[in-house]
Design a protein around this motif. Structure first.
Motif, PDB file in Angstrom:
ATOM      1  N   VAL A  24      18.042 -43.238 -17.992  1.00  0.00           N
ATOM      2  CA  VAL A  24      18.054 -44.649 -18.389  1.00  0.00           C
ATOM      3  C   VAL A  24      18.128 -44.811 -19.907  1.00  0.00           C
ATOM      4  O   VAL A  24      18.917 -45.615 -20.414  1.00  0.00           O
ATOM      5  N   CYS A  25      17.324 -44.045 -20.643  1.00  0.00           N
ATOM      6  CA  CYS A  25      17.292 -44.224 -22.102  1.00  0.00           C
ATOM      7  C   CYS A  25      18.469 -43.567 -22.805  1.00  0.00           C
ATOM      8  O   CYS A  25      18.803 -43.927 -23.939  1.00  0.00           O
ATOM      9  N   GLY A  26      19.113 -42.575 -22.145  1.00  0.00           N
ATOM     10  CA  GLY A  26      20.298 -41.957 -22.724  1.00  0.00           C
ATOM     11  C   GLY A  26      20.032 -40.785 -23.651  1.00  0.00           C
ATOM     12  O   GLY A  26      20.961 -40.104 -24.089  1.00  0.00           O
ATOM     13  N   TYR A  27      18.755 -40.536 -23.955  1.00  0.00           N
ATOM     14  CA  TYR A  27      18.413 -39.362 -24.759  1.00  0.00           C
ATOM     15  C   TYR A  27      18.242 -38.159 -23.842  1.00  0.00           C
ATOM     16  O   TYR A  27      17.743 -38.285 -22.719  1.00  0.00           O
ATOM     17  N   GLU A  28      18.614 -36.990 -24.321  1.00  0.00           N
ATOM     18  CA  GLU A  28      18.347 -35.767 -23.575  1.00  0.00           C
ATOM     19  C   GLU A  28      16.856 -35.460 -23.669  1.00  0.00           C
ATOM     20  O   GLU A  28      16.174 -35.921 -24.593  1.00  0.00           O
ATOM     21  N   ASP A  29      16.362 -34.666 -22.720  1.00  0.00           N
ATOM     22  CA  ASP A  29      14.932 -34.372 -22.735  1.00  0.00           C
ATOM     23  C   ASP A  29      14.510 -33.646 -24.008  1.00  0.00           C
ATOM     24  O   ASP A  29      13.427 -33.885 -24.555  1.00  0.00           O
ATOM     25  N   TYR A  30      15.393 -32.787 -24.539  1.00  0.00           N
ATOM     26  CA  TYR A  30      15.027 -32.074 -25.766  1.00  0.00           C
ATOM     27  C   TYR A  30      14.991 -33.017 -26.976  1.00  0.00           C
ATOM     28  O   TYR A  30      14.346 -32.709 -27.981  1.00  0.00           O
ATOM     29  N   GLU A  31      15.659 -34.158 -26.880  1.00  0.00           N
ATOM     30  CA  GLU A  31      15.599 -35.149 -27.959  1.00  0.00           C
ATOM     31  C   GLU A  31      14.318 -35.974 -27.894  1.00  0.00           C
ATOM     32  O   GLU A  31      13.862 -36.514 -28.900  1.00  0.00           O
ATOM     33  N   LEU A  32      13.762 -36.088 -26.696  1.00  0.00           N
ATOM     34  CA  LEU A  32      12.563 -36.902 -26.506  1.00  0.00           C
ATOM     35  C   LEU A  32      11.265 -36.155 -26.788  1.00  0.00           C
ATOM     36  O   LEU A  32      10.295 -36.736 -27.271  1.00  0.00           O
ATOM     37  N   MET A  33      11.245 -34.853 -26.474  1.00  0.00           N
ATOM     38  CA  MET A  33      10.006 -34.103 -26.617  1.00  0.00           C
ATOM     39  C   MET A  33       9.529 -34.086 -28.072  1.00  0.00           C
ATOM     40  O   MET A  33      10.317 -33.881 -29.000  1.00  0.00           O
ATOM     41  N   ALA A  34       8.223 -34.323 -28.232  1.00  0.00           N
ATOM     42  CA  ALA A  34       7.549 -34.332 -29.538  1.00  0.00           C
ATOM     43  C   ALA A  34       7.936 -35.530 -30.397  1.00  0.00           C
ATOM     44  O   ALA A  34       7.562 -35.598 -31.574  1.00  0.00           O
ATOM     45  N   GLN A  35       8.648 -36.482 -29.815  1.00  0.00           N
ATOM     46  CA  GLN A  35       8.992 -37.706 -30.531  1.00  0.00           C
ATOM     47  C   GLN A  35       7.990 -38.817 -30.181  1.00  0.00           C
ATOM     48  O   GLN A  35       7.424 -38.828 -29.080  1.00  0.00           O
ATOM     49  N   PRO A  36       7.772 -39.779 -31.071  1.00  0.00           N
ATOM     50  CA  PRO A  36       6.926 -40.921 -30.725  1.00  0.00           C
ATOM     51  C   PRO A  36       7.604 -41.762 -29.649  1.00  0.00           C
ATOM     52  O   PRO A  36       8.834 -41.892 -29.638  1.00  0.00           O
ATOM     53  N   HIS A  37       6.808 -42.321 -28.748  1.00  0.00           N
ATOM     54  CA  HIS A  37       7.399 -43.096 -27.651  1.00  0.00           C
ATOM     55  C   HIS A  37       8.136 -44.322 -28.164  1.00  0.00           C
ATOM     56  O   HIS A  37       9.019 -44.858 -27.471  1.00  0.00           O
ATOM     57  N   ASN A  38       7.828 -44.739 -29.370  1.00  0.00           N
ATOM     58  CA  ASN A  38       8.539 -45.911 -29.892  1.00  0.00           C
ATOM     59  C   ASN A  38       9.982 -45.599 -30.289  1.00  0.00           C
ATOM     60  O   ASN A  38      10.674 -46.447 -30.855  1.00  0.00           O
ATOM     61  N   ILE A  39      10.444 -44.397 -29.960  1.00  0.00           N
ATOM     62  CA  ILE A  39      11.860 -44.069 -30.117  1.00  0.00           C
ATOM     63  C   ILE A  39      12.719 -45.032 -29.302  1.00  0.00           C
ATOM     64  O   ILE A  39      13.879 -45.278 -29.626  1.00  0.00           O
ATOM     65  N   VAL A  40      12.124 -45.618 -28.245  1.00  0.00           N
ATOM     66  CA  VAL A  40      12.879 -46.564 -27.404  1.00  0.00           C
ATOM     67  C   VAL A  40      12.424 -48.011 -27.627  1.00  0.00           C
ATOM     68  O   VAL A  40      12.766 -48.894 -26.845  1.00  0.00           O
ATOM     69  N   ARG A  41      11.676 -48.261 -28.682  1.00  0.00           N
ATOM     70  CA  ARG A  41      11.203 -49.628 -28.933  1.00  0.00           C
ATOM     71  C   ARG A  41      12.363 -50.523 -29.381  1.00  0.00           C
ATOM     72  O   ARG A  41      13.091 -50.196 -30.303  1.00  0.00           O
ATOM     73  N   HIS A  42      12.475 -51.670 -28.742  1.00  0.00           N
ATOM     74  CA  HIS A  42      13.545 -52.620 -29.069  1.00  0.00           C
ATOM     75  C   HIS A  42      13.061 -53.588 -30.150  1.00  0.00           C
ATOM     76  O   HIS A  42      11.918 -54.050 -30.096  1.00  0.00           O
ATOM     77  N   PRO A  43      13.916 -53.915 -31.123  1.00  0.00           N
ATOM     78  CA  PRO A  43      13.488 -54.838 -32.183  1.00  0.00           C
ATOM     79  C   PRO A  43      13.195 -56.252 -31.693  1.00  0.00           C
ATOM     80  O   PRO A  43      12.590 -57.041 -32.425  1.00  0.00           O
TER      81      PRO A  43
END
Length: 212
Positions: A46-65
């Motif tokens: 759904v978010c379009g990021y690969e799992d390796y792009e998401l790991m260790a990232q803040p969850h607000n990587i998908v926060r909408h403005p």
């Protein structure tokens, strides 16, 4: 360090919704600071990021403005205390498209009973709930934040909820239950629907909604 910055660079939002199977459940696990430790395949799709792009990232990587900050303030105040919390959030996919979800939280605790992880399940939100209720409220809160700050939008939200005699979670629950009732009213007689809705409320609406 540059590699991490590149992965967390925010896409430019576009006014198009992500096409996804809205019967599916998005799942993630974060630490106490909101850092992603696990994302299921639905989340990745759904978010379009690969799992390796998401790991260790803040969850607000998908926060909408489009999201007012006060909603996340209320969210964090509740989950840090281990409260049952259901929040409706507009997220931003890597493509710039958006998707709306409602979240249910579980807590992983250590031997002392302290919370060590947040486990979140997210499902799609009915369009009527978004269009008729959530989007107008969030737009108002965001406008207030942009002019007067988060403190002012929090005061507005408190007043809005006080007028209705509800907490934020009570409001979300009320909107979701009423939407389900309206959907069922279109399919069967009103008498049987009322009995069914009352029974579902006794069992716990969100337990049924998230299948837990």
């Amino acid at each position: 360090m540059n590699e991490v910055k590149e992965m967390t660079k925010r896409p430019i939002p576009i006014d198009k919704e992500v096409a996804w199977d809205k019967t599916q459940t998005i799942m993630s696990k974060t630490d106490l600071y909101g850092t992603i430790e696990y994302a299921n395949e639905v989340f990745v799709d759904v978010c379009g990021y690969e799992d390796y792009e998401l790991m260790a990232q803040p969850h607000n990587i998908v926060r909408h403005p489009d999201m007012p900050k006060v909603v996340f303030k209320v969210l964090w105040e509740n989950i840090q205390k281990g409260n049952q919390f259901h929040g409706i959030v507009k997220n931003l996919a890597k493509s710039g498209r958006y998707y709306w979800v409602i979240t249910n939280f579980e807590y992983s605790r250590d031997e002392n009973g302290d919370i060590v992880n947040y486990i979140a399940r997210r499902k799609a939100v009915p369009q009527d709930v978004i269009a008729k209720h959530i989007e107008p409220l969030y737009k108002k809160l965001l406008q207030i934040e942009q002019v007067s700050g988060v403190g002012a939008s929090e005061k507005y939200l408190i007043g809005f909820l006080e007028e209705q005699g509800l907490s934020y979670v009570d409001l979300i629950t009320k909107l979701m239950v009423e939407d389900q009732k309206n959907q069922q009213l279109q399919q069967v007689s009103q008498t049987s629907v009322v009995g069914e809705i009352e029974e579902e409320e006794k069992k716990g609406f969100f337990s049924r909604f998230f299948g837990i």
